[in-house]
Motif scaffolding. Structure first.
Motif, PDB file in Angstrom:
ATOM      1  N   UNK A 107      15.336  44.859  19.076  1.00 10.22           N
ATOM      2  CA  UNK A 107      15.634  44.646  17.456  1.00 10.22           C
ATOM      3  C   UNK A 107      15.995  43.436  17.916  1.00 10.22           C
ATOM      4  N   UNK A 108      16.404  42.578  19.269  1.00 14.30           N
ATOM      5  CA  UNK A 108      16.808  41.139  19.552  1.00 14.30           C
ATOM      6  C   UNK A 108      15.769  40.632  19.331  1.00 14.30           C
ATOM      7  N   UNK A 109      14.389  40.742  19.775  1.00 15.24           N
ATOM      8  CA  UNK A 109      13.404  40.534  20.521  1.00 15.24           C
ATOM      9  C   UNK A 109      12.567  40.228  19.058  1.00 15.24           C
ATOM     10  N   UNK A 156      12.064  30.261  22.533  1.00 15.71           N
ATOM     11  CA  UNK A 156      13.265  30.605  23.690  1.00 15.71           C
ATOM     12  C   UNK A 156      14.154  31.236  24.100  1.00 15.71           C
ATOM     13  N   UNK A 157      13.973  32.373  23.117  1.00 14.04           N
ATOM     14  CA  UNK A 157      14.834  34.114  22.553  1.00 14.04           C
ATOM     15  C   UNK A 157      14.163  34.892  23.205  1.00 14.04           C
ATOM     16  N   UNK A 158      12.342  35.073  22.881  1.00 13.61           N
ATOM     17  CA  UNK A 158      11.524  35.183  22.706  1.00 13.61           C
ATOM     18  C   UNK A 158      11.216  35.170  25.023  1.00 13.61           C
ATOM     19  N   UNK A 159      10.690  34.254  24.999  1.00  9.76           N
ATOM     20  CA  UNK A 159      10.994  33.487  26.688  1.00  9.76           C
ATOM     21  C   UNK A 159      11.745  32.941  26.711  1.00  9.76           C
ATOM     22  N   UNK A 160      13.258  33.127  27.197  1.00 10.26           N
ATOM     23  CA  UNK A 160      13.948  32.733  27.894  1.00 10.26           C
ATOM     24  C   UNK A 160      13.764  31.755  29.333  1.00 10.26           C
ATOM     25  N   UNK A 161      13.788  30.053  29.319  1.00  6.41           N
ATOM     26  CA  UNK A 161      13.527  29.483  30.054  1.00  6.41           C
ATOM     27  C   UNK A 161      11.715  28.928  30.249  1.00  6.41           C
ATOM     28  N   UNK A 162      10.798  29.815  29.483  1.00  3.68           N
ATOM     29  CA  UNK A 162       9.315  29.750  29.669  1.00  3.68           C
ATOM     30  C   UNK A 162       8.909  28.682  29.076  1.00  3.68           C
ATOM     31  N   UNK A 185       1.788  20.352  16.489  1.00  3.83           N
ATOM     32  CA  UNK A 185       1.375  20.865  17.472  1.00  3.83           C
ATOM     33  C   UNK A 185       2.215  21.437  17.800  1.00  3.83           C
ATOM     34  N   UNK A 186       3.468  21.367  17.826  1.00  2.06           N
ATOM     35  CA  UNK A 186       4.828  21.951  17.957  1.00  2.06           C
ATOM     36  C   UNK A 186       4.985  23.336  17.543  1.00  2.06           C
ATOM     37  N   UNK A 187       5.025  23.175  16.587  1.00  2.00           N
ATOM     38  CA  UNK A 187       4.443  24.251  14.987  1.00  2.00           C
ATOM     39  C   UNK A 187       3.358  25.327  15.805  1.00  2.00           C
ATOM     40  N   UNK A 188       2.045  24.862  15.634  1.00  2.00           N
ATOM     41  CA  UNK A 188       0.675  26.044  16.150  1.00  2.00           C
ATOM     42  C   UNK A 188       1.251  26.353  17.781  1.00  2.00           C
ATOM     43  N   UNK A 189       1.397  25.944  18.886  1.00  2.00           N
ATOM     44  CA  UNK A 189       1.989  26.053  20.153  1.00  2.00           C
ATOM     45  C   UNK A 189       2.568  27.243  20.000  1.00  2.00           C
ATOM     46  N   UNK A 190       3.842  26.810  19.413  1.00  2.73           N
ATOM     47  CA  UNK A 190       5.530  28.130  19.380  1.00  2.73           C
ATOM     48  C   UNK A 190       4.483  29.410  18.443  1.00  2.73           C
ATOM     49  N   UNK A 191       4.252  29.184  17.681  1.00  4.46           N
ATOM     50  CA  UNK A 191       3.171  30.242  16.537  1.00  4.46           C
ATOM     51  C   UNK A 191       2.556  30.921  17.854  1.00  4.46           C
ATOM     52  N   UNK A 192       1.544  30.483  18.528  1.00  2.00           N
ATOM     53  CA  UNK A 192       0.282  30.852  19.012  1.00  2.00           C
ATOM     54  C   UNK A 192       1.303  32.028  20.379  1.00  2.00           C
ATOM     55  N   UNK A 193       1.901  30.908  20.894  1.00  2.00           N
ATOM     56  CA  UNK A 193       3.186  32.077  22.710  1.00  2.00           C
ATOM     57  C   UNK A 193       4.396  32.899  21.009  1.00  2.00           C
ATOM     58  N   UNK A 194       4.411  32.741  20.133  1.00  2.00           N
ATOM     59  CA  UNK A 194       6.008  33.999  19.645  1.00  2.00           C
ATOM     60  C   UNK A 194       5.134  34.908  19.572  1.00  2.00           C
TER      61      UNK A 194
END
Length: 876
Positions: free
Chosen positions: A32-34, A89-95, A619-628
């Motif tokens: 649910x959190x994820x 950050x919520x999906x992958x804390x600290x990563x 760039x931030x949007x693209x990177x975050x989208x891919x990693x999410x």
């Protein structure tokens, strides 16, 4: 002893049940959190890309804007990109915490540009039209900025007039704390309650109508009227129209939200001014701003005041066909009296259709016009009936119609795009332009196909959405995988199933882009607009109807691809005039957009695809989208659970299938050990199950001697392939589901496969991820099977990566129905690729099995299958 054993058995059983319950609850809480953060991230991602798209359109210069637009756009995109990073950050804390540092650096540079040069909102309460320039929209609003441009720069007739500015609005609302009282009432009202909004709207409007206009503002308004009077005639009546700031702040039109007051005398100008200002707080205006998220203080109400034309006839004309983007005929809608009848839509107008070359009337449709709106001798407007004789008389002479058409063509040429123009004719026959704005044309071509074929030639394919405007010609080249990227010829038209960001490196060498799926707010669309490459997305069957190497002309504005080279279209390729060129506002937007729009992170497999290389918000949007996506779809792999927490699926397939309900995947919860298919509501699971049961598995294919020896050698030398090794996945295949989510982990024989999917009504949030690896045969056969599976998936629109003997495939951003069909294919392949590695001995064998599977998929799998018909009893 028996009683003791039973006692401990009950105790331990109870403890195991409690542990199982806790395991499920913990798993559901984690999911649910994820899931919640992933959906919020996607929402923020889409919003950020939409804002970037709006900024790009503004940079093209086809619209006027002020610092209100620049600041609100920068603020909105910063807020949404920060949300993206926060949810990752919520999906992958600290990563990926370095993203916060990169965001802060980019934010500081943007804010520095915004504060470096403050644009004055003016120091005058009233401006005559002759002193207004189009770049002064922050002072006078876009509507009156355009009217002044028509008068001063283009030289077309416009009534004398002036603008009561944004500074005047601030002065009026600040007088005797009027604005503070309005803010207090707004904050104290429950905006979710319609009755409360009615009371709020009525109360604020009355408050404004009763308020005093400050003496200095009143004096300037009356002095400006005196000047109009001296330019026209004593006692001239005027019209007062809204020209609000903020109408472009969020891509909002505010169409029909504010009031115009016609035929006003000098004694009532101040009252009419207050009526227009008060219309900002009419119920339509308040609800519109609330629904679009536009702050109240973004909408400063400027008011245009122009000499009233006692119209003999009036109406609206379009410089091009509003229903067909490639029809450049001028259409004039005309009625007797004021154009109000056409604007309000209450009367069927006369319609004139006029060609440009030569300029001539090619069609006129004279209607039975029953009434007209005229000015009262004193003040105001009245509706009167027309006599029988005048009702059917054309409201324009041919000469007037041609003069109007000439004006429309001139305005379109100046603004670089089709225009929607309001006009009126005076008693002496002269024509006045009252208002002009960009014409919104229908994207889909409305003429019959034969009409287009007779003019531009045969159509290859049409439809979709214009992701980036323009016209281009070249040979088509279909790109399905990374190998195709290496063979892409310069100047070709890129054709692909999906609008993937990984195709962006090709934009520097292609002439146009065509994809079957994708939206205007995606990464590839943004880059296409940045490069000025025409692009059409969502063009169904493009990869089937277009063949490599054929020369075609792409009309992105008309959403059509024509055979061969169409010179007539290529000649019509024009670049819109940048209306803001040279203005300080545009220069500031250009500087801040350099830290927002460009996309440098194109290839997720590149060593440079990391947080430290993010130079822009894109760039931030693209990177975050891919990693999410990667983090979301690692859920099934990273979360463990008790086997007893799952329920066995009751089905007729001779395998063990187990279900774990993560959220709302069941119609209703039950406490039993089994679950029936009719109790499952998971959209992706039911779609995949359609494929699982569509074609019964006939067992392992006949194995040649080499294949048998290969399996024997691998099984004896590789402990991981020992079937006696205990594995939670050796006999069971687990579905973890919610209504829109699926994670399947399965092991069939000696190979593993996983499917994770998110499927629902919002195409932009839809994803499918598939991996396939393992096998019992020797390495060359396993590699051949990986190529076989990957090739099949590419055939049906998946983006595929093959690493050694493993296959990784992905599909995203497509409509729900398309995603469900692709999940059916994965269900079929999950069942029918078992033990295929042992027969992957040569190309002939591969080709035989490929033909058989494609036939199964096309003729059986993609046809509707009712999986409930296959269910019988549990297979233990």
């Amino acid at each position: 002893m028996s009683k003791v054993r039973n006692f401990f058995k009950r105790v331990f059983s109870k403890e195991r049940d409690e542990l199982d319950t806790a395991s499920v609850q913990e798993l559901r809480a984690a999911f649910t959190h994820r899931y919640h953060n992933f959906k919020l991230l996607l929402t923020a991602n889409n919003k950020a890309l939409e804002i970037m798209s709006d900024i790009e359109k503004a940079l093209d210069g086809g619209q006027t804007f002020g610092m209100t637009f620049v600041k609100s756009s920068c603020t909105a995109v910063l807020v949404n990109v920060f949300r993206i990073i926060k949810h990752l950050e919520e999906l992958a804390p600290g990563k990926y915490s370095l993203l916060f540092d990169r965001f802060k650096s980019i934010q500081e540079s943007i804010n520095k540009e915004l504060l470096q040069k403050r644009i004055s909102t003016g120091d005058r309460l009233v401006l005559p039209l002759r002193d207004v320039e189009i770049t002064m929209s922050d002072q006078v609003g876009s509507k009156m900025g355009n009217v002044a441009e028509i008068k001063n720069a283009i030289g077309l007739p416009v009534p004398s007039g002036f603008v009561i500015t944004a500074l005047a609005y601030e002065c009026f609302m600040g007088h005797k704390d009027l604005e503070a009282e309005v803010d207090r009432r707004m904050q104290a009202t429950n905006t979710d309650d319609l009755d409360s909004l009615y009371n709020l709207s009525a109360g604020i409007q009355q408050l404004i109508i009763k308020a005093d206009v400050p003496n200095d503002l009143a004096d300037e308004i009356l002095a400006a009227y005196k000047q109009v009077e001296s330019e026209t005639q004593p006692g001239i009546r005027v019209s007062l129209r809204s020209s609000a700031l903020g109408e472009d702040a969020a891509g909002a039109s505010f169409a029909g939200q504010f009031r115009s007051v016609l035929n006003v005398g000098p004694d009532h100008i101040l009252e009419a001014y207050k009526e227009v200002v008060a219309s900002k707080y009419g119920l339509p205006g308040i609800t519109y701003r609330l629904s679009r998220g536009i702050p109240d203080d973004y909408v400063a109400m400027c008011v245009g005041c122009m000499a009233m034309v006692k119209a003999v006839a009036g109406g609206v004309m379009y410089s091009s066909n509003p229903l067909n983007i490639r029809d450049d005929h001028v259409f004039i809608n005309s009625v007797w009296g004021l154009p109000k009848a056409v604007v309000d839509g209450g009367i069927d107008p006369d319609v004139y259709k006029i060609s440009r070359t030569p300029l001539q009337i090619i069609d006129r449709n004279i209607k039975d016009k029953e009434v007209e709106f005229i000015c009262y001798p004193d003040e105001g407007v009245c509706r009167t009936d027309l006599n029988e004789e005048r009702r059917r008389v054309p409201s324009l002479t041919d000469e007037q119609a041609l003069n109007l058409a000439e004006m429309a063509v001139s305005l379109e040429s100046h603004y670089g795009g089709p225009q929607d123009i309001e006009w009126a004719t005076a008693p002496d026959g002269s024509i006045y332009i009252l208002q002009c704005r960009p014409l919104k044309q229908t994207e889909h071509i409305c003429l019959q196909k034969t009409d287009h074929e007779s003019r531009y030639g045969p159509i290859v394919v049409s439809g979709g959405i214009a992701a980036s405007p323009g016209i281009a010609v070249g040979p088509t080249f279909i790109v399905r995988n990374d190998a195709d990227k290496l063979r892409f010829p310069a100047g070709a038209i890129l054709v692909a199933a999906q609008s993937l960001p990984r195709w962006a490196p090709l934009l520097g060498s292609c002439s146009a882009v065509i994809t079957e799926h994708g939206g205007v707010a995606g990464h590839l669309a943004n880059v296409a607009r940045e490069f000025g490459i025409p692009a059409i997305f969502g063009m169904s069957d493009a990869t089937e109807k277009l063949n490599d190497g054929e020369i075609v002309t792409v009309d992105a504005d008309g959403l059509t691809i024509y055979e061969g080279r169409v010179e007539e279209l290529l000649k019509r390729q024009t670049h819109k005039k940048n209306l803001m060129e040279g203005s300080p506002v545009l220069e500031i937007l250009q500087r801040v957009s350099s830290r927002i729009i460009p996309l440098n992170l194109l290839d997720p497999d590149s060593l440079d695809f990391r947080p430290s290389k993010c130079e822009t918000l894109h760039d931030l949007t693209r990177f975050s989208h891919e990693k999410s996506v990667a983090e979301m779809f690692s859920f099934g792999k990273n979360h463990h659970f008790s086997e007893r927490s799952s329920k066995q699926l009751v089905c007729g397939v001779p395998m063990q299938w187990w279900i774990i309900n993560l959220d709302d995947g069941y119609m209703q919860d039950n406490d039993g050990k089994f679950i029936h298919l009719e109790d499952i509501v998971s959209i992706p699971m039911l779609a995949m199950w359609d494929g699982v049961v569509s074609v019964p598995w006939e067992g392992p294919p006949p194995v040649d001697a080499g294949g048998f020896m290969s399996i024997l050698m691998q099984a004896t030398s590789n402990p991981a392939l020992d079937p006696s090794m205990k594995s939670a996945y050796a006999a069971r295949n687990y579905f973890m589901i919610s209504k829109h989510f699926l994670s399947l982990a399965s092991r069939f024989g000696f190979h593993f496969s996983t499917v994770e999917a998110l499927v629902g009504e919002r195409a932009s949030q839809n994803y499918i991820s598939f991996s396939f690896k393992g096998g019992a045969a020797d390495y060359p056969r396993r590699v051949r099977r990986a190529l076989f599976v990957g090739g099949l998936l590419e055939e049906y629109g998946f983006h595929v990566e093959i690493k050694k003997d493993s296959v990784f495939a992905r599909l995203e951003g497509c409509q729900e129905a398309y995603m469900k069909e692709r999940l059916k294919i994965l269900g079929y392949l999950t069942m029918h690729t078992r033990q295929l590695d042992m027969v992957m001995s040569n190309d002939s064998s591969v080709a035989t099995h490929r033909m058989k599977m494609i036939k199964d998929i096309d003729e059986i799998v993609l046809k509707k299958v009712d999986p409930k018909e296959t269910c019988s009893g549990p297979v233990i």
